[in-house]
Design a protein around this motif. Sequence first.
Motif, PDB file in Angstrom:
ATOM      1  N   GLY A 286      21.985 -28.439   8.716  1.00  0.00           N
ATOM      2  CA  GLY A 286      21.003 -27.974   7.763  1.00  0.00           C
ATOM      3  C   GLY A 286      20.852 -28.989   6.594  1.00  0.00           C
ATOM      4  N   ALA A 287      20.341 -28.793   5.430  1.00  0.00           N
ATOM      5  CA  ALA A 287      20.131 -29.711   4.222  1.00  0.00           C
ATOM      6  C   ALA A 287      21.481 -29.803   3.570  1.00  0.00           C
ATOM      7  N   ASP A 288      22.487 -28.838   3.633  1.00  0.00           N
ATOM      8  CA  ASP A 288      23.900 -28.944   3.105  1.00  0.00           C
ATOM      9  C   ASP A 288      24.833 -28.470   4.169  1.00  0.00           C
ATOM     10  N   ALA A 289      25.967 -28.749   3.866  1.00  0.00           N
ATOM     11  CA  ALA A 289      27.265 -28.265   4.752  1.00  0.00           C
ATOM     12  C   ALA A 289      27.209 -26.939   5.091  1.00  0.00           C
ATOM     13  N   ARG A 290      26.657 -26.048   4.399  1.00  0.00           N
ATOM     14  CA  ARG A 290      26.662 -24.554   4.415  1.00  0.00           C
ATOM     15  C   ARG A 290      25.768 -24.097   5.484  1.00  0.00           C
TER      16      ARG A 290
ATOM     17  N   PRO B 182      12.282 -23.490  14.210  1.00  0.00           N
ATOM     18  CA  PRO B 182      13.557 -23.787  13.634  1.00  0.00           C
ATOM     19  C   PRO B 182      13.615 -23.245  12.263  1.00  0.00           C
ATOM     20  N   SER B 183      14.714 -22.692  12.145  1.00  0.00           N
ATOM     21  CA  SER B 183      15.074 -22.271  10.517  1.00  0.00           C
ATOM     22  C   SER B 183      16.419 -21.938  10.470  1.00  0.00           C
ATOM     23  N   SER B 184      16.628 -21.939   9.081  1.00  0.00           N
ATOM     24  CA  SER B 184      18.170 -21.080   8.661  1.00  0.00           C
ATOM     25  C   SER B 184      18.244 -19.466   9.226  1.00  0.00           C
TER      26      SER B 184
END
Length: 104
Positions: A69-73, A34-36
């Motif tokens: 993810g780590a933030d909303a974006r 799993p990744s961005s």
Amino acid sequence: MRTSASRAAGGRSPYGAEAPFVPPVVRVLAASGPSSIREPARGTGVTHSAASQTVAQVAREALVSFAPGADARQRIVRLTPKAESLLPVLDAEGGRHHGRHHAA
């Protein structure tokens, strides 16, 4: 020319999508876990935008799913069990996935 994967899917691409980078995106995610979107973009040599569009197309075929993810974006993309089941077909066609895939 139809590949063995497309023959196995009754002539339709098992990836569902027609984008040329679908198999590499699946292979990159199989290798990296799993990744961005950034990882599939790097791994396939396309822009972030192109990778995002391809991943969205693959998602419509239920081959990937998303998590926050780590933030909303940021969204984290991972292979679904359906995609995991295609890995042996991809391997048989010569596109080894390096065996580092992670279960969801």
